[in-house]
Scaffold this active site. Sequence first.
Site, PDB file in Angstrom:
ATOM      1  N   TYR A  75     -21.195 -25.937  29.325  1.00  0.00           N
ATOM      2  CA  TYR A  75     -21.020 -25.064  28.260  1.00  0.00           C
ATOM      3  C   TYR A  75     -20.915 -23.863  28.925  1.00  0.00           C
ATOM      4  O   TYR A  75     -20.504 -22.651  28.427  1.00  0.00           O
ATOM      5  CB  TYR A  75     -22.038 -24.962  27.162  1.00  0.00           C
ATOM      6  CG  TYR A  75     -21.731 -26.421  26.237  1.00  0.00           C
ATOM      7  CD1 TYR A  75     -20.540 -26.226  25.558  1.00  0.00           C
ATOM      8  CD2 TYR A  75     -22.660 -27.386  26.202  1.00  0.00           C
ATOM      9  CE1 TYR A  75     -20.561 -27.752  24.834  1.00  0.00           C
ATOM     10  CE2 TYR A  75     -22.614 -28.708  25.708  1.00  0.00           C
ATOM     11  CZ  TYR A  75     -21.268 -28.779  24.673  1.00  0.00           C
ATOM     12  OH  TYR A  75     -21.033 -29.996  24.321  1.00  0.00           O
ATOM     13  N   LEU A  84     -41.300 -20.294  23.087  1.00  0.00           N
ATOM     14  CA  LEU A  84     -42.572 -20.951  22.357  1.00  0.00           C
ATOM     15  C   LEU A  84     -43.596 -21.456  23.383  1.00  0.00           C
ATOM     16  O   LEU A  84     -44.569 -21.768  22.866  1.00  0.00           O
ATOM     17  CB  LEU A  84     -42.073 -22.162  21.311  1.00  0.00           C
ATOM     18  CG  LEU A  84     -40.740 -22.009  20.298  1.00  0.00           C
ATOM     19  CD1 LEU A  84     -40.705 -23.471  19.927  1.00  0.00           C
ATOM     20  CD2 LEU A  84     -40.838 -21.156  19.415  1.00  0.00           C
ATOM     21  N   ALA A 125     -42.141 -16.045  20.043  1.00  0.00           N
ATOM     22  CA  ALA A 125     -43.180 -16.742  18.782  1.00  0.00           C
ATOM     23  C   ALA A 125     -44.591 -15.904  19.082  1.00  0.00           C
ATOM     24  O   ALA A 125     -45.204 -16.076  20.170  1.00  0.00           O
ATOM     25  CB  ALA A 125     -43.535 -18.014  19.294  1.00  0.00           C
ATOM     26  N   TYR A 156     -55.310 -14.819  24.502  1.00  0.00           N
ATOM     27  CA  TYR A 156     -54.346 -15.317  23.643  1.00  0.00           C
ATOM     28  C   TYR A 156     -53.810 -14.110  22.799  1.00  0.00           C
ATOM     29  O   TYR A 156     -52.758 -13.580  22.636  1.00  0.00           O
ATOM     30  CB  TYR A 156     -54.651 -16.340  22.805  1.00  0.00           C
ATOM     31  CG  TYR A 156     -53.551 -17.138  21.951  1.00  0.00           C
ATOM     32  CD1 TYR A 156     -52.458 -17.783  22.331  1.00  0.00           C
ATOM     33  CD2 TYR A 156     -53.656 -16.890  20.371  1.00  0.00           C
ATOM     34  CE1 TYR A 156     -51.564 -18.305  21.449  1.00  0.00           C
ATOM     35  CE2 TYR A 156     -52.685 -17.170  19.746  1.00  0.00           C
ATOM     36  CZ  TYR A 156     -51.515 -18.014  20.183  1.00  0.00           C
ATOM     37  OH  TYR A 156     -50.561 -18.514  19.311  1.00  0.00           O
TER      38      TYR A 156
END
Length: 331
Positions: A75, A84, A125, A156
């Site tokens: 493609y 994510l 995310a 985090y």
Amino acid sequence: MRVNLITGSTGFIGTNLSKYLLDQGEVVIGIDNFSSSEKWKSELFSENPNYEFFEHDIVKDVHSVLEKSELFKKYGKIDRIYNLACPASPPRYISISLETLDVCTIGVRNMLDLAKEFDATILQASTSEVYGDPIVHPQLESYRGNVNTVGPRSCYDEGKRVAETFCYEYKRLFNTKVKIVRIFNTYGPYMDPSDGRVITNFILQAMEGKDLTIYGDGKQTRSFQYIDDLIQAFMKFMDTDADFIGPVNTGNPGEFTILELAELVLRKIETPSKIVTVEMDKNDPYDKKNDPQQRKPDITLAQEKLGWSPDIKLEEGLDKTIEYYKNLNRK
Ligand code: UDP
């Protein structure tokens, strides 16, 4: 044909998102380094000609993956990137804290560079953890948070905060098409049973006849969003105007104490299990100082800008999730 690149594609959200996009007839190129996911998930869609998977750490240059990808060769483009990749469960990210910081900084930057190069739209995310242990309740996107920079959750929380800043800067400097989504607690099929999240812990404990372990007094609250609602929010966000970058909260505003959740799970699964409370400080990383005491999204912005609201109530979502784990055990 739309070509999607999903990092963290074998994680809980990545697996559900891959399945959804493939069901829509789209192309999915998945990348994961299995730092916090199960390998069998990379083989779930291997029969589908629109799917390819590559084991790779996005902290390292991602072009080597594209060079190997037949779908990319076919493609010659990437339309959408879903970034994510990051461990999301507290015990997991605390056990690989430096890797967590790397993927939220170097990894995010690598993916933003790719989005810029291919003029792709990238969804980052983010998380309700950017609000830390919030003083404002419920949490609106304009609330700037109450985050500890030096605690077990900081790798985090702060990683995800700076990841948002990278997105903002790529939009500002290069007009990269970014979408920042702040995901509140989400659950459903394909969650790793061993990753320590409260819903999987309680369901599995009940199924195995073990006592349900509540950390602390169980009065802390969370709002639980079913995975299918989250995927719908992603789709609607991706379709918004390029200038709308968010951040946007997605979550289910239904708020429950952890004790209520435990009681609900016990009503749904026939089991001799009881509820027990476990002292938090014996269960680091969930020490009292760092476990957010309440969390509930304000989703007005998502309702207005995406035309999105969650549909699936906790009772219904729990039924579907319990069914999934029962079937998984039968295999
Ligand atoms: N929790 C609990 N028992 C468990 C796992 C978690 O009581 O077996 C509590 C945890 O202390 C926290 C809440 O449930 O207050 C949600 O934890 P989880 O790890 O699912 O998500 P997060 O803390 O990231 O919201």
